[in-house]
Design an enzyme around this catalytic site. Structure first.
Site, PDB file in Angstrom:
ATOM      1  N   TYR A  53       0.791  -1.229   0.000  1.00 35.20           N
ATOM      2  CA  TYR A  53       0.000   0.000   0.000  1.00 35.20           C
ATOM      3  C   TYR A  53       0.827   1.284   0.000  1.00 35.20           C
ATOM      4  CZ  TYR A  53      -3.630  -3.314   1.267  1.00 35.20           C
ATOM      5  OH  TYR A  53      -4.483  -4.378   1.276  1.00 35.20           O
ATOM      6  N   HIS A 129      -8.291   0.904  -6.653  1.00 36.32           N
ATOM      7  CA  HIS A 129      -7.555   0.211  -5.591  1.00 36.32           C
ATOM      8  C   HIS A 129      -6.157   0.804  -5.505  1.00 36.32           C
ATOM      9  CE1 HIS A 129     -10.532  -2.888  -4.699  1.00 36.32           C
ATOM     10  NE2 HIS A 129     -10.833  -2.793  -5.985  1.00 36.32           N
TER      11      HIS A 129
END
Length: 163
Positions: A53, A129
């Protein structure tokens, strides 16, 4: 109770628990305001699995998106939740806005409720995403029962004005 908005020093506007009644189809839409909707565990961005991430916090992402919105001449309101029902209510609220950019997180894999909320939303909904789900664990490649395909189809139809 009306949705409360707060704006921080960086200019990021966040909403508290959204009031789905504000998405009433009989009210005029605010086509210059878009919802940045962040899902489950996104409050942990910056510390959770930086390899997948990155190191940016959710606040940093919201600030960049808000600045980009201003460059485009639109307003961005941000909302993050770890609860599926609240995410659905935020989508109901967004029926009165110009659109939704949402990262449903794990909800993309199994949430029929989220699919139905998107299907009922007149505003365009785009799914994004932070990580490349296909470069990660195998279970992230599979959107159970074809739900991701259904979410994408609804979002694409809305974006094309067919929903």
């Amino acid at each position: 109770m009306p949705t409360q908005r707060t704006t921080d020093a960086a200019g990021v506007t966040r909403i508290s628990k959204p009031d789905p009644a504000e998405g009433d189809r009989s009210l005029p839409r605010d086509t210059k305001t878009f919802l940045l909707l962040s899902g489950v565990n996104h409050n942990l961005f910056g510390s959770r699995d930086p390899k997948a991430y990155g190191s940016d916090t959710l606040a940093m992402i919201e600030e960049r998106v808000t600045k980009f919105g201003k460059e485009l001449g639109v307003n961005v309101v941000c909302f993050q939740t770890n609860y599926e029902g609240e995410m659905c209510e935020a989508i109901h609220y967004a029926r009165g806005l110009g659109g939704v950019v949402m990262n449903p997180g794990a909800f993309a894999h199994y949430s029929y409720a989220l699919h139905d909320a998107i299907d009922a939303c007149d505003s365009p909904v785009v799914e994004v995403h932070i990580s490349n789900v296909y470069a990660r664990e195998e279970f992230r490649h599979n959107y159970e029962l074809g739900l991701r395909t259904a979410i994408q189809r609804v979002a694409e139809q809305a974006a094309a004005g067919k929903a």
